[in-house]
Design an enzyme around this catalytic site. Sequence first.
Site, PDB file in Angstrom:
ATOM      1  CE  LYS A  22      -0.970  -2.430   4.650  1.00 48.52           C
ATOM      2  NZ  LYS A  22      -0.967  -1.572   3.371  1.00 48.52           N
ATOM      3  NE  ARG A 123       3.624   4.587  -2.160  1.00 51.44           N
ATOM      4  CZ  ARG A 123       2.901   3.867  -1.079  1.00 51.44           C
ATOM      5  NH1 ARG A 123       2.523   4.240   0.035  1.00 51.44           N
ATOM      6  NH2 ARG A 123       2.276   2.590  -1.503  1.00 51.44           N
TER       7      ARG A 123
HETATM    8  C1  EPZ Z   1       1.766  -1.665  -3.072  1.00 47.21           C
HETATM    9  O1  EPZ Z   1       1.877  -0.313  -3.060  1.00 47.21           O
HETATM   10  C2  EPZ Z   1       1.750  -1.906  -1.587  1.00 47.21           C
HETATM   11  N1  EPZ Z   1       0.408  -1.427  -1.023  1.00 47.21           N
HETATM   12  C3  EPZ Z   1       3.107  -1.693  -0.968  1.00 47.21           C
HETATM   13  O2  EPZ Z   1       2.684  -1.833   0.540  1.00 47.21           O
HETATM   14  C4  EPZ Z   1       4.066  -2.183  -1.410  1.00 47.21           C
HETATM   15  O3  EPZ Z   1       5.243  -1.559  -0.624  1.00 47.21           O
HETATM   16  C5  EPZ Z   1       4.523  -2.030  -2.878  1.00 47.21           C
HETATM   17  O4  EPZ Z   1       3.072  -2.264  -3.605  1.00 47.21           O
HETATM   18  C6  EPZ Z   1       5.394  -2.652  -3.454  1.00 47.21           C
HETATM   19  O5  EPZ Z   1       5.293  -3.807  -3.526  1.00 47.21           O
HETATM   20  C7  EPZ Z   1      -0.825  -1.894  -1.551  1.00 47.21           C
HETATM   21  O6  EPZ Z   1      -0.797  -3.038  -2.119  1.00 47.21           O
HETATM   22  C8  EPZ Z   1      -1.959  -1.253  -0.901  1.00 47.21           C
HETATM   23  P1  EPZ Z   1       3.932   0.104  -6.637  1.00 47.21           P
HETATM   24  P2  EPZ Z   1       1.962   0.435  -4.801  1.00 47.21           P
HETATM   25  O7  EPZ Z   1       2.687   0.896  -7.656  1.00 47.21           O
HETATM   26  O8  EPZ Z   1       0.876  -0.192  -5.429  1.00 47.21           O
HETATM   27  C9  EPZ Z   1       6.547   3.790  -8.272  1.00 47.21           C
HETATM   28  C10 EPZ Z   1       2.807  -1.424   2.687  1.00 47.21           C
HETATM   29  O9  EPZ Z   1       3.781  -1.284   3.696  1.00 47.21           O
HETATM   30  N2  EPZ Z   1       5.403   4.229  -8.881  1.00 47.21           N
HETATM   31  O10 EPZ Z   1       4.325  -1.312  -6.934  1.00 47.21           O
HETATM   32  O11 EPZ Z   1       1.405   1.901  -4.544  1.00 47.21           O
HETATM   33  C11 EPZ Z   1       6.369   4.000  -6.700  1.00 47.21           C
HETATM   34  O12 EPZ Z   1       6.516   5.359  -6.445  1.00 47.21           O
HETATM   35  C12 EPZ Z   1       2.676  -0.752   1.489  1.00 47.21           C
HETATM   36  O13 EPZ Z   1       1.718  -2.452   2.935  1.00 47.21           O
HETATM   37  C13 EPZ Z   1       5.370   5.090  -9.838  1.00 47.21           C
HETATM   38  O14 EPZ Z   1       6.718   5.727 -10.167  1.00 47.21           O
HETATM   39  O15 EPZ Z   1       3.316   0.224  -5.179  1.00 47.21           O
HETATM   40  C14 EPZ Z   1       7.308   3.118  -5.987  1.00 47.21           C
HETATM   41  O16 EPZ Z   1       8.366   3.620  -5.950  1.00 47.21           O
HETATM   42  C15 EPZ Z   1       3.839   0.327   1.339  1.00 47.21           C
HETATM   43  N3  EPZ Z   1       4.503   5.591 -10.557  1.00 47.21           N
HETATM   44  C16 EPZ Z   1       7.296   1.860  -7.161  1.00 47.21           C
HETATM   45  O17 EPZ Z   1       6.595   2.392  -8.166  1.00 47.21           O
HETATM   46  C17 EPZ Z   1       3.074   4.722 -10.598  1.00 47.21           C
HETATM   47  O18 EPZ Z   1       2.295   5.069 -11.137  1.00 47.21           O
HETATM   48  C18 EPZ Z   1       6.265   0.700  -6.421  1.00 47.21           C
HETATM   49  O19 EPZ Z   1       5.138   1.228  -6.556  1.00 47.21           O
HETATM   50  C19 EPZ Z   1       3.191   4.022  -9.475  1.00 47.21           C
HETATM   51  C20 EPZ Z   1       4.083   3.400  -8.899  1.00 47.21           C
END
Ligand code: EPZ
Length: 422
Positions: A22, A123
């Site tokens: 996904k 997020r």
């Molecule tokens: C991806 O989300 C995945 N989703 C998530 O899977 C996964 O949990 C996550 O990566 C971490 O591995 C997809 O790929 C569609 P991040 P993403 O940006 O890209 C903070 C599932 O269950 N952050 O690595 O949104 C954020 O709040 C989903 O399949 C900021 O602070 O994850 C989080 O605490 C859930 N500012 C952390 O970083 C930003 O601009 C990780 O986020 C972006 C993120």
Amino acid sequence: MDRIIVRGNGPLSGQIPIAGAKNACLALMPATLLSEEPLTLTNAPRLSDIATMTELLASLGAEVSQLNEGQVLASACHGEVNPVAEYEIVRKMRASNLVLGPLLARLGHAVVSLPGGCAIGARPMDLHIDALTALGAEIELKEGYLHARTRGGLKGAVHQLRFASVGATENFLMAASLAKGTSVLKNAAREPEIVDLADCLRKMGAQISGDGTSTIEIQGVDRLHGATHPVVADRIELGTYMLAPVIAGGEVECLGGKVSLLESFCEKLDQAGVSVEQTDKGVRVSRRGDRVKAVDVVTEPYPGFPTDLQAQMMALMCTAEGTSVLEERIFENRFMHAPELVRMGASIDVHGGHATVHGVERLKGAPVMATDLRASVSLILAGLAAEGETVVSRVYHLDRGYERLVRKLEAVGADIERVSGE
Ligand code: EPZ
């Protein structure tokens, strides 16, 4: 709303096919905006999140057709492109923010709604904004929408991410592919889904190296052409189904799975007393004794223990021998499965980012409620070995990330059914 009923039914045995990832597919689909030529994705998973991305891309002017029962996504974006990603669609799925980089690269401007928070955390988008600003975008927030534009197109740059964000890495990769000049992204996310996106972009003519490491280099090109690309296997679905025979007993082979995508997770399973074997068809899993041992878990960016498998691991630790501490370092609110597991007789204390699980002999079936995608599947896993009947409500969360879950578990002997609700 539909519910899923699971009854503890003894050991499992047989094979579970693993679908395309996904989280790879949701990053690959927006790449169609980068070219006027068709992009065909094979091995695509049939999930409601994919349908949402299809709806979003259609609203932007791309055509996405699902062929072969949805396993092939044939997309093309050769007409007028609409730069506005509406809140109505974006609010349904955070990954909608992955159209921001491609729209900027294609059009030089974009108006993308902020996704809004979700169950597991606020997020925000600050890391995406910083990364695209480094490439020359001017981005401001107005009435819940990010208004982004470039004067004279995106220009290559060196940028260091404050945190190895998966989405920010993907937006940067897609935008930099068509920027003028060379870009270097430091502290980039290293997930296999990033490598899969880079593989696809290279097939489209992008010049990218270093993906899978913390430093990715992109040489911008003038245009990208069409491609056909198979979506990589879903390592989170794999990890989820690997736990089914560990929790319920028996032995299951997950077809199409690769242990190499889940090394940290498999190390923890080995410590807990689980046998994991890579076969030529997939990954074979079984419990070594009658009960696994408690192990501690800390979630980290890849190659650390995946946050998307934390809830499922907690379900396993509920009946482990001993006490396990699970530390969630990626999201601020990702323990909502804990109170539902406690309803099933688990002993869990949550304090901030730590959950301490005292293993009990056996859980008892109970009515429980899904709160987010991975929490819902952890309740199904717990139900596989619980005494009596577990009824999981709000299973629409499951449909976002697990295709044909009931059929896959039934095929290996689980007593599980889906009942349509009012
Ligand atoms: C991806 O989300 C995945 N989703 C998530 O899977 C996964 O949990 C996550 O990566 C971490 O591995 C997809 O790929 C569609 P991040 P993403 O940006 O890209 C903070 C599932 O269950 N952050 O690595 O949104 C954020 O709040 C989903 O399949 C900021 O602070 O994850 C989080 O605490 C859930 N500012 C952390 O970083 C930003 O601009 C990780 O986020 C972006 C993120």
